[in-house]
Design a protein around this motif. Structure first.
Motif, PDB file in Angstrom:
ATOM      1  N   ASN B  15       0.908  -1.128  -0.077  1.00  0.00           N
ATOM      2  CA  ASN B  15      -0.089  -0.235  -0.013  1.00  0.00           C
ATOM      3  C   ASN B  15       0.987   1.242  -0.083  1.00  0.00           C
ATOM      4  OD1 ASN B  15      -1.705   2.107   1.464  1.00  0.00           O
ATOM      5  ND2 ASN B  15      -3.068   0.752   1.042  1.00  0.00           N
ATOM      6  N   ALA B  16       0.473   2.193  -0.802  1.00  0.00           N
ATOM      7  CA  ALA B  16       1.157   3.476  -1.022  1.00  0.00           C
ATOM      8  C   ALA B  16       1.628   4.375   0.257  1.00  0.00           C
ATOM      9  CB  ALA B  16       0.493   4.407  -1.964  1.00  0.00           C
ATOM     10  N   GLN B  17       0.664   3.865   1.305  1.00  0.00           N
ATOM     11  CA  GLN B  17       0.990   4.654   2.699  1.00  0.00           C
ATOM     12  C   GLN B  17       2.105   4.222   3.514  1.00  0.00           C
ATOM     13  OE1 GLN B  17      -2.702   5.797   4.850  1.00  0.00           O
ATOM     14  NE2 GLN B  17      -3.754   4.426   4.039  1.00  0.00           N
ATOM     15  N   THR B  18       2.592   3.082   3.210  1.00  0.00           N
ATOM     16  CA  THR B  18       3.857   2.759   3.603  1.00  0.00           C
ATOM     17  C   THR B  18       5.112   3.647   3.367  1.00  0.00           C
ATOM     18  OG1 THR B  18       3.255   0.321   3.305  1.00  0.00           O
ATOM     19  CG2 THR B  18       5.455   0.910   3.858  1.00  0.00           C
ATOM     20  N   ALA B  19       5.014   4.172   2.170  1.00  0.00           N
ATOM     21  CA  ALA B  19       6.018   5.019   1.650  1.00  0.00           C
ATOM     22  C   ALA B  19       6.042   6.082   2.376  1.00  0.00           C
ATOM     23  CB  ALA B  19       6.010   5.347   0.014  1.00  0.00           C
ATOM     24  N   HIS B  20       4.626   6.795   2.617  1.00  0.00           N
ATOM     25  CA  HIS B  20       4.546   7.810   3.625  1.00  0.00           C
ATOM     26  C   HIS B  20       5.181   7.654   4.950  1.00  0.00           C
ATOM     27  CE1 HIS B  20       2.367  10.157   0.528  1.00  0.00           C
ATOM     28  NE2 HIS B  20       2.000   9.088   0.172  1.00  0.00           N
ATOM     29  N   ALA B  21       4.863   6.471   5.650  1.00  0.00           N
ATOM     30  CA  ALA B  21       5.206   6.218   6.749  1.00  0.00           C
ATOM     31  C   ALA B  21       6.577   6.194   6.913  1.00  0.00           C
ATOM     32  CB  ALA B  21       4.453   4.846   7.335  1.00  0.00           C
TER      33      ALA B  21
END
Ligand SMILES: Cc1cc2nc3c(=O)[nH]c(=O)nc-3n(C[C@H](O)[C@H](O)[C@H](O)COP(=O)(O)OP(=O)(O)OC[C@H]3O[C@@H](n4cnc5c(N)ncnc54)[C@H](O)[C@@H]3O)c2cc1C
Lengths: 249, 309
Positions: B15-21
């Motif tokens: 999920n793309a949110q991993t790169a933000h985290a």
């Protein structure tokens, strides 16, 4: 089946909370306080389990200032059988709350603990999960549906992709989401009756739990503001501005 | 020491949110390892390994982890934790379900929903539906953090990091996955979309919600959001709810149609770059926040807008 419901006293959901000028916290003097809405939902679910003949007793517990007694009286008026106040002043963090709830759960021999998924003041969303961990039991967070049969809780959870259903043997911990039920209003006769229901007053120290915070709040500030308020007169003007001024389409 | 970031995924796609985290995790100033826990999720580990600044990926691929239930995944993380002094996850429903369990097992207080890393032990986070921002310093030696992903840019691509396989912990067997009801959609994911169009109570029924909002979303390639009132009334599914207790979004463009602008809703969208509000009540609170407010009836204006785009 004994059910324990944790309820928290918080600033009412309709209050627009303001940051104190000295940056030490938010202004809570003269602010209307209520039971956290997610806790209301958890309590409603417990009372329905009792009405359905599945729960034998519903115990409400609150950790907080002496004033949290009001929240517990509301819980009793909504249908809890008895209440426990664990008095603790100041900031009590979710980990400490979970430790206190563990002590109560074990002492009372509780089969199901219902909590709200988050409190609308600190928005932490931690206590239920922590309690389940400390008890070494299963957890079902963000529940929109709960069925209890043969010692197993089947729970539908609201998750980012949609809904997930899981099954947990009791004892277990369940946290409520918004669509689990619509909590009832306490009727006047029930508010009167609640005054004579048992409410035990205890102190955090009675449970041998260290409630000293692990975190220090260094500062509380207003969020960055946004300057809105500009109006457009027509769809055509809107589309034009989105294209040439905002350049987002 | 090292930071352990928990990957958000569905066993197939990272999920793309991993790169933000990951950006938040890297701000702690030490090497970052990513844990991919699931079943049949090797492709996810490959994707995680190619994120910028990742030193190592740990892959725990086991049937007991297929549904990423909190009990077996937290047991796995606690088993690994002695090598780490920070455990981080995106504040998704998976992360929010999992990390407090990890924190309690480690006897640590979690810091939820961080929006700024001030120092490796000091963080900013919103409280009271975002009406206040708290700066908190933690004294715990292991930091357990969930990240509000809209507050951090996505990490880019980097050189492929090595992938180590780690065994799952013994399954504590405290819960069992029964079923999922997940709607597959061609539309962008709400949390990551560049444009979000959102509908409120004013839509009046599921039929009208669909008739107005879907064509607008299609025209813009947008994700669809909703207010709590619209979700409660059954006009939209639960995972479309934007707000304090739903999803937090920060798209380039957010178009609110027939939404009043309650604080709980604003908490989930006020960081959008550009906000458009369409509402028949000129005094609706949403207008105070909107960059472009349009007063009028959504049942004429929304189709007109869809047509004009
Ligand atoms: C614990 C708790 C958590 C909550 N969490 C969330 C959350 O995460 N997200 C969330 O959204 N809410 C949340 N809420 C609910 C929130 O307080 C509001 O009730 C909700 O956001 C209102 O939704 P709405 O704007 O669609 O409806 P309303 O407030 O009823 O607004 C409808 C709007 O539509 C306008 N309108 C009516 N007809 C038309 C028309 N024909 N054309 C144009 N405009 C029209 C009206 O003027 C009005 O402004 C929460 C509340 C609580 C207590």
């Amino acid at each position: 089946m004994k059910v324990l419901v944790a309820v928290k006293r918080v600033a009412d959901a309709n209050v627009r909370v303001r940051v104190k000028a000295d940056g030490t916290g938010v202004e809570l003097d003269n602010v209307k306080m209520s039971m956290n809405p997610f806790c209301e939902i958890a309590l409603e679910e417990a009372v329905r389990l009792k009405e359905a003949g599945k729960a034998t007793e519903v115990i409400a517990v609150s950790i907080g200032p002496a004033k949290a007694e009001d929240t517990l009286r509301t819980a009793l008026a909504m249908g809890a059988d008895r209440a426990i106040l664990i008095q603790a002043d100041g900031r009590v963090e979710p980990l400490a709350v979970a430790k206190l709830l563990k002590a109560v759960t074990e002492k009372e021999g509780v089969d199901l603990v219902l909590l709200g998924k988050q409190a609308i003041d600190d928005d932490s969303n931690q206590t239920g999960q922590m309690l389940a961990a400390l008890l070494g039991r299963g957890q079902a967070t963000f529940a929109s549906k709960l069925d209890i049969a043969d010692g197993v809780a089947t729970v539908t959870r609201e998750v980012d992709g949609g809904l997930q259903t899981i099954a947990l043997p009791l004892p277990a911990v369940v946290t409520s989401d918004l669509r689990m039920n619509e909590p009832r209003f306490a009727s006047l006769p029930n508010i009167m009756k609640a005054r004579s229901k048992p409410l035990a007053k205890t102190q955090a120290a009675d449970y041998g739990v260290d409630v000293a915070p692990r975190q220090t709040v260094l500062k509380v500030e207003e969020p960055a503001g946004r300057k809105g308020g500009a109006m457009v007169g027509s769809v055509a003007e809107l589309v034009e501005k989105l294209k040439t001024e905002a350049r987002v389409i | 020491m090292t930071t352990l970031l928990i990957a958000e995924h569905d066993n197939e796609v990272l999920n793309a949110q991993t790169a933000h985290a990951l950006t938040a995790a890297r701000a702690l100033g030490q090497p970052v390892h990513i844990l991919v826990a699931g079943a049949g999720c090797a492709a996810v580990a490959d994707a995680a390994a190619r994120l910028e600044g990742v030193e190592r990926v740990l892959l725990a691929d086991d049937a007991s982890l297929a549904a990423q239930l909190a009990e077996p995944v937290s047991a796995l993380i606690v088993g690994l934790a002695e090598r780490y002094d920070a455990v981080v996850a995106a504040a998704t429903t998976t992360g929010k379900n999992l990390l407090p369990r990890v924190a309690a097992l480690l006897d640590v207080m979690q810091v939820s929903d961080i929006v700024t890393v001030v120092s490796p032990s000091t963080f900013k986070r919103p409280v009271y539906a975002g009406n206040a921002i708290e700066t908190v310093e933690t004294s715990d030696t292991i930091r357990v953090l969930t990240v509000r992903t809209t507050a951090f840019d996505a990490a880019g691509a980097g050189e492929a990091a090595p992938i180590d396989t780690v065994p799952a912990a013994a399954d504590p067997g405290l819960s069992r996955h029964v079923s999922d009801e997940v709607a597959r959609s061609e539309r962008p994911e709400l949390a990551a979309a560049r444009i979000v169009v959102s509908g409120g109570r004013a839509l009046g029924s599921k039929e009208k919600f669909d008739a107005l909002m879907l064509p607008l979303a299609d025209k813009l390639g947008a994700a669809i959001g909703a207010s709590r009132a619209a979700v409660d009334a059954g006009y939209a599914p639960n995972d479309w709810q934007v707000g304090q207790t739903g999803k937090v979004v920060a798209p380039d463009l957010y178009i609110a149609c027939g939404i009043s602008g309650a604080i709980q809703h604003l908490a989930g969208m006020k960081d959008a770059k550009v906000i458009v509000a369409i509402n028949s009540d000129p005094n609706a609170p949403i207008f105070a926040l909107a960059d472009y407010g349009l007063v009028g009836d959504i049942f004429t204006l929304v189709p007109e807008l869809t047509e004009a785009l």
